[in-house]
Design a protein around this motif. Structure first.
Motif, PDB file in Angstrom:
ATOM      1  N   TRP A 276       0.842  -1.198   0.000  1.00  0.00           N
ATOM      2  CA  TRP A 276       0.000   0.000   0.000  1.00  0.00           C
ATOM      3  C   TRP A 276       0.875   1.246   0.000  1.00  0.00           C
ATOM      4  CZ3 TRP A 276      -5.465  -0.231   0.523  1.00  0.00           C
ATOM      5  CH2 TRP A 276      -5.983  -1.492   0.851  1.00  0.00           C
ATOM      6  N   THR A 277       0.389   2.292  -0.620  1.00  0.00           N
ATOM      7  CA  THR A 277       0.978   3.609  -0.415  1.00  0.00           C
ATOM      8  C   THR A 277      -0.154   4.630  -0.302  1.00  0.00           C
ATOM      9  OG1 THR A 277       1.167   4.269  -2.752  1.00  0.00           O
ATOM     10  CG2 THR A 277       3.009   3.028  -1.793  1.00  0.00           C
ATOM     11  N   VAL A 278       0.103   5.667   0.453  1.00  0.00           N
ATOM     12  CA  VAL A 278      -0.780   6.829   0.535  1.00  0.00           C
ATOM     13  C   VAL A 278       0.078   8.027   0.139  1.00  0.00           C
ATOM     14  CG1 VAL A 278      -2.294   8.231   1.972  1.00  0.00           C
ATOM     15  CG2 VAL A 278      -2.099   5.765   2.397  1.00  0.00           C
ATOM     16  N   PHE A 279      -0.299   8.700  -0.922  1.00  0.00           N
ATOM     17  CA  PHE A 279       0.561   9.752  -1.462  1.00  0.00           C
ATOM     18  C   PHE A 279      -0.232  11.044  -1.656  1.00  0.00           C
ATOM     19  CE2 PHE A 279      -1.497   7.888  -5.123  1.00  0.00           C
ATOM     20  CZ  PHE A 279      -1.734   8.961  -5.969  1.00  0.00           C
ATOM     21  N   GLY A 280       0.493  12.136  -1.764  1.00  0.00           N
ATOM     22  CA  GLY A 280      -0.170  13.409  -2.002  1.00  0.00           C
ATOM     23  C   GLY A 280       0.797  14.474  -2.458  1.00  0.00           C
ATOM     24  N   ILE A 281       0.263  15.443  -3.177  1.00  0.00           N
ATOM     25  CA  ILE A 281       1.031  16.591  -3.650  1.00  0.00           C
ATOM     26  C   ILE A 281       0.081  17.779  -3.700  1.00  0.00           C
ATOM     27  CG2 ILE A 281       0.602  15.918  -6.052  1.00  0.00           C
ATOM     28  CD1 ILE A 281       3.214  17.219  -6.831  1.00  0.00           C
ATOM     29  N   SER A 282       0.533  18.941  -3.243  1.00  0.00           N
ATOM     30  CA  SER A 282      -0.325  20.123  -3.264  1.00  0.00           C
ATOM     31  C   SER A 282       0.533  21.368  -3.378  1.00  0.00           C
ATOM     32  CB  SER A 282      -1.184  20.199  -1.989  1.00  0.00           C
ATOM     33  OG  SER A 282      -0.364  20.308  -0.837  1.00  0.00           O
ATOM     34  N   GLY A 283      -0.039  22.409  -3.986  1.00  0.00           N
ATOM     35  CA  GLY A 283       0.686  23.655  -4.140  1.00  0.00           C
ATOM     36  C   GLY A 283      -0.240  24.844  -4.201  1.00  0.00           C
ATOM     37  N   LEU A 284       0.131  25.927  -3.523  1.00  0.00           N
ATOM     38  CA  LEU A 284      -0.588  27.198  -3.557  1.00  0.00           C
ATOM     39  C   LEU A 284       0.362  28.259  -4.099  1.00  0.00           C
ATOM     40  CD1 LEU A 284      -2.132  27.111   0.056  1.00  0.00           C
ATOM     41  CD2 LEU A 284      -3.157  26.234  -2.056  1.00  0.00           C
ATOM     42  N   SER A 285      -0.117  29.087  -5.011  1.00  0.00           N
ATOM     43  CA  SER A 285       0.751  30.131  -5.555  1.00  0.00           C
ATOM     44  C   SER A 285      -0.075  31.342  -5.959  1.00  0.00           C
ATOM     45  CB  SER A 285       1.545  29.612  -6.764  1.00  0.00           C
ATOM     46  OG  SER A 285       0.680  29.182  -7.803  1.00  0.00           O
ATOM     47  N   ALA A 286       0.558  32.487  -5.900  1.00  0.00           N
ATOM     48  CA  ALA A 286      -0.081  33.740  -6.310  1.00  0.00           C
ATOM     49  C   ALA A 286       0.977  34.673  -6.862  1.00  0.00           C
ATOM     50  CB  ALA A 286      -0.798  34.394  -5.133  1.00  0.00           C
ATOM     51  N   GLU A 287       0.604  35.393  -7.917  1.00  0.00           N
ATOM     52  CA  GLU A 287       1.512  36.348  -8.545  1.00  0.00           C
ATOM     53  C   GLU A 287       0.784  37.675  -8.700  1.00  0.00           C
ATOM     54  OE1 GLU A 287       5.140  35.875 -11.595  1.00  0.00           O
ATOM     55  OE2 GLU A 287       3.265  34.943 -12.203  1.00  0.00           O
ATOM     56  N   LEU A 288       1.418  38.740  -8.259  1.00  0.00           N
ATOM     57  CA  LEU A 288       0.823  40.072  -8.281  1.00  0.00           C
ATOM     58  C   LEU A 288       1.646  40.974  -9.198  1.00  0.00           C
ATOM     59  CD1 LEU A 288       0.040  38.731  -5.469  1.00  0.00           C
ATOM     60  CD2 LEU A 288      -0.306  41.044  -4.654  1.00  0.00           C
ATOM     61  N   TYR A 289       0.984  41.564 -10.176  1.00  0.00           N
ATOM     62  CA  TYR A 289       1.608  42.543 -11.064  1.00  0.00           C
ATOM     63  C   TYR A 289       1.100  43.914 -10.647  1.00  0.00           C
ATOM     64  CZ  TYR A 289       2.677  38.484 -13.984  1.00  0.00           C
ATOM     65  OH  TYR A 289       3.139  37.282 -14.450  1.00  0.00           O
ATOM     66  N   LEU A 290       1.951  44.658  -9.985  1.00  0.00           N
ATOM     67  CA  LEU A 290       1.534  45.903  -9.354  1.00  0.00           C
ATOM     68  C   LEU A 290       1.804  47.099 -10.266  1.00  0.00           C
ATOM     69  CD1 LEU A 290       3.014  45.167  -5.821  1.00  0.00           C
ATOM     70  CD2 LEU A 290       0.688  44.744  -6.631  1.00  0.00           C
ATOM     71  N   PRO A 291       0.951  48.137 -10.198  1.00  0.00           N
ATOM     72  CA  PRO A 291       1.200  49.350 -10.985  1.00  0.00           C
ATOM     73  C   PRO A 291       2.369  50.144 -10.405  1.00  0.00           C
ATOM     74  CG  PRO A 291      -0.674  49.678  -9.542  1.00  0.00           C
ATOM     75  CD  PRO A 291      -0.283  48.231  -9.397  1.00  0.00           C
ATOM     76  N   ARG A 292       2.947  50.992 -11.220  1.00  0.00           N
ATOM     77  CA  ARG A 292       4.000  51.867 -10.724  1.00  0.00           C
ATOM     78  C   ARG A 292       3.411  52.879  -9.749  1.00  0.00           C
ATOM     79  NH1 ARG A 292       8.056  53.501 -15.780  1.00  0.00           N
ATOM     80  NH2 ARG A 292       9.084  51.460 -15.925  1.00  0.00           N
TER      81      ARG A 292
END
Length: 789
Positions: A327-343
């Motif tokens: 048996w195996t119990v496996f997992g993978i997860s990822g959270l990401s965010a990208e912000l392009y800000l004005p000058r």
């Protein structure tokens, strides 16, 4: 990127080497343990002779196929396994450090000819042969270490794969999208532990298989496969290639820990026994440091761009008491965010990006259970059940000079699945075996995109869909060795997409002939079908009377015939030459139902079409791939690849056009060298040079561009023009330190060592009414420090 970050990186590296180098030398040894199983029945093999080459260290496997070799000097070693009636096995040259041993799971293939003489002259195997031996063309295995060793790969399988023949970087070198043999990155399949998973990349974009940084942790990866076409029957819903990823098991006898700090993030991994000798855990968590670096003035991604991410991966492994169930119990997860800000300073606003506020989020997760049961000495079943999901959310606001925001674009793509796969394999004899299986997914989705064009109050719904559907796949493949030299593989793959009841029945066939001990020829054919990026089906069109419709709901699967002829030669002891000629015919490709339009969906690297489509487009890819590889030995490795190809398509007008990715050629040189320093410490250096044909673009219509205030291409000149060739040099230097109770690595990977600005496309500035060639590329150093204890 700030010049301070660029210029100080080598100095930091040299200073760290000085501080971290040990002052005392001492003898160090380590342990290799693992199991040896039959490659086709997965049963343990008892009494296999496992030896560390060049030493007197070795062991015999027990009834569970397990072995343990102690007292091995740290450094590079290679493991050899021999057993009467089986092809000898040779591992990669793996690195043993002073803090942790190696855990190997070795598969050995039974030899067809049972006579002793034939066994002794079995063809020499090479360590990069695909784990899936039904993949006889356009496939190779890769190790977790290769994702580290290859310069500027930074533990990313996608970035590593750009060193392979026929593979090149996408149109944005800061992303890890890959283009295989002129195909869009949309066509790449990701599979983990036998189940297809969502795009496993941070900063993923809708409608593609790539992103910014991989979610996979190199700490968990086992040897895996990469395929570039004409895949075996068990791989479906992909028209370009596939990554067949595997997680390794944690150490079942002792605990090991690792901490890694780099400019990309902070990793912590741990592994060890749950019940000693029977079960194990392996965990890794990573948290991005990019946001902190941005606030400190290190703009690694770009001006006024902030991003952050985190991910978590795990694998729990359990061996049954009767040595038949696993048996195996496996997992993978990822959270990401990208912000392009004005000058901040409105006086410096010169282009739309300066007064636009963008937020792009991308999350994914997949977790499941695998169960493998050895029915008897000739057959096994494997079942996988997993839950998974991908979520992409994008918003864009434009600001007035008083910084009052106005929403102009909102996108949301939510895809959640419950998936299951079942595989049965039976070896009827030494010559013949059968593998059959099914994949089923219950899909829950929600897709939407709304836009308000700048300067108007008109709200438009471009994509809108919510509900559930199913994706069902099945396959069967028979492998028969007609003789010691000739192997025939025949199979079929079937797909049913319940959203619009479209189907695909796909024959697969391959032949492999071993001319002699060192030379092999192979040929393969396959029909491959793929579901369109799901947002495509839910494009919304509104007519002049305000009536909305979804004209793309019944589009069939896009399909591609693949044919490959391959020649392999083992040169000397550690070199391999591979030459492949391939042809691909694509059809059912969505195009616009207008003879004056040249849109072809596979020119997209991401996103969804926002207009009515018909599946009447065709395409043609053909070319030659050549690779010369020197496997890691005697302190160095080398991989030299070159490809020449053509990638074209036809729209409704019947004219043949260059595809967006028809750069005509690609090439790379990847090499590295290790030097022993102060006994057991090691200095590593590596380079990767890529030279590809220039990216293609469609020339603009100056009059219409000026009138509409945007870049307006000339449809009849679709991707006619080409920028200058793409060239990039990457570098890597690392120092391995073996301490008494710990081992560490300090490394510096540099993408684009020469700081070359590669041209990507023609662009237009409406503020100045000028056309210009857009460039990309800055030197990108990634400094890292890793410690094992």
């Amino acid at each position: 990127m700030s010049s301070h970050c660029t210029s100080s990186a080598p100095s930091i590296f040299i200073f760290a080497l000085f501080i971290l180098s040990p002052f005392l030398l001492f003898a160090q040894t380590q342990t290799i343990r693992g199991t040896v199983i039959d490659a086709h029945t997965l049963r343990p093999i008892e009494a296999v002779a496992v030896q560390v080459e060049g030493t007197a260290r070795g062991a015999l496997t027990d009834s569970a196929g397990a072995f343990k070799i102690e007292g091995i000097p740290v450094g590079r070693v290679r493991v050899k396994c021999t057993y009467l009636g089986y092809t000898p096995y040779f591992s990669d040259y793996i690195f043993l450090n002073s803090a942790r041993g190696q855990v190997l799971e070795i598969q050995m293939a039974e030899d067809v000819d049972e006579s002793l003489d034939e066994v002794l002259i079995t063809a020499q195997e090479h360590p990069k042969k695909a784990l899936n031996d039904l993949a006889v063309v356009s496939a190779r295995s890769f190790s977790a270490e290769e994702t580290k060793l290859y310069a500027a790969s930074v533990n990313d399988p996608g970035r590593m794969a750009t060193s392979f023949a026929g593979v090149q970087v996408g149109t944005n070198e800061d992303e890890n999208d890959i283009l295989i043999r002129g195909n869009s990155s949309f066509g790449v399949l990701w599979r983990l532990e036998g189940i297809d998973i969502p795009n496993p990349n941070h900063f993923a974009r809708p409608g593609t298989s790539g992103g910014g940084i991989t979610v996979f942790s190199a700490q968990l990866l086992a040897t895996s496969d990469f395929m570039a076409g004409a895949m075996p029957a068990e791989y479906g819903n992909a028209i370009s290639g596939a990554f067949d990823m595997h997680f390794r098991k944690g150490n079942m006898d002792e605990q090991d820990h690792r901490i890694k700090l780099s400019l990309l993030g902070l990793d912590f991994s741990t592994e060890g026994p749950i019940k000693k000798g029977r079960s194990s855990y392996l965990l890794n968590y990573r948290f991005s440091t990019l946001t902190l670096l941005n606030k400190m003035g290190f703009e690694l991604v770009g001006e006024n761009i902030e991003n952050n991410f985190q991910d978590f991966s795990f694998n729990l492994a359990f061996n049954g008491k009767n040595q038949r169930s696993f048996w195996t119990v496996f997992g993978i997860s990822g959270l990401s965010a990208e912000l392009y800000l004005p000058r901040e300073d409105t006086a410096q606003w010169e282009s739309p990006s300066h007064w636009t506020d963008r937020v792009e989020r991308a999350d994914m997760a997949a977790a499941g259970v695998t169960f493998r049961y050895l029915i008897d000495d000739k057959s096994y079943i494997k079942a996988v059940v997993a839950g998974m999901g991908g979520f992409i959310d994008r918003t864009r606001d434009t600001l007035t000079t008083l910084k009052v925001p106005s929403r102009i674009n909102t996108e949301e793509y939510f895809d959640r699945r419950i998936s299951a796969s079942l595989t049965y394999q039976r070896k009827f004899s030494l010559r013949t075996r059968l593998k059959i299986g099914t994949h089923a997914s219950q899909i829950f989705y929600r897709f939407s995109r709304n836009r308000t064009p700048l300067g108007t109050q008109q709200f438009s719904v471009l994509v809108d869909g919510e509900g559930s559907t199913q994706l069902l796949q099945g396959y069967a493949q028979l492998s028969h060795k007609a003789s010691q030299r000739l192997t025939l593989n025949v199979g079929v793959h079937a797909i049913l997409f319940a959203l619009n009841n479209t189907t695909s029945l796909e024959p697969r066939l391959s032949l492999q002939y071993k001319v002699n001990r060192r030379h092999t020829v192979a040929a393969a054919y396959g029909l491959h079908g793929q579901v369109l990026p799901m947002g495509t089906y839910f494009a919304v069109l509104t007519d002049d009377q305000g009536v909305a419709s979804q004209p793309n709901m019944n589009l069939p699967l896009v399909k591609s015939h693949h044919a490959v002829l391959s020649y392999n030669a083992i040169l000397g002891q550690q070199f391999r030459l591979r030459t492949e000629v391939y042809y691909q015919w694509l059809f059912n490709v969505p195009i616009r139902p207008d003879i004056n339009e040249t849109y072809w969906m596979l020119n997209n690297q991401s996103g969804f079409a926002e207009w009515a489509l018909v599946s009447e487009g065709t395409g043609e890819n053909y070319g030659l791939d050549v690779a010369v590889e020197k496997f890691f030995s005697k302190g160095y490795y080398l991989l030299l690849t070159g490809s020449t190809y053509s990638s074209t398509y036809k729209a409704l007008d019947g004219v043949r056009y260059n595809s967006r990715f028809n750069t005509r050629f690609s090439s790379s040189l990847t090499t590295g060298r290790e030097f022993a320093i102060k006994g057991k410490n090691v200095l590593q250096g590596g380079l990767r040079a890529m030279l590809n044909g220039g990216f293609r673009y469609t020339p603009a219509d100056p009059a219409r561009s000026a009138m509409e205030g945007r870049f307006v291409p000339i449809p009849t000149f679709s991707y006619r023009d080409q920028v200058e060739p793409y060239f990039r040099l990457d570098g890597r230097i690392a120092y391995r330190i073996n301490g008494k109770k710990s081992a560490s690595i300090i490394s510096l990977d540099i993408q684009n060592v020469l700081n070359r600005k590669n041209t990507t496309r023609l662009d237009y500035n409406p503020a100045t009414n000028e056309f210009f060639l857009r460039t990309q590329g800055e030197i990108l150093p990634v400094l890292g420090y890793q410690v094992d204890f």
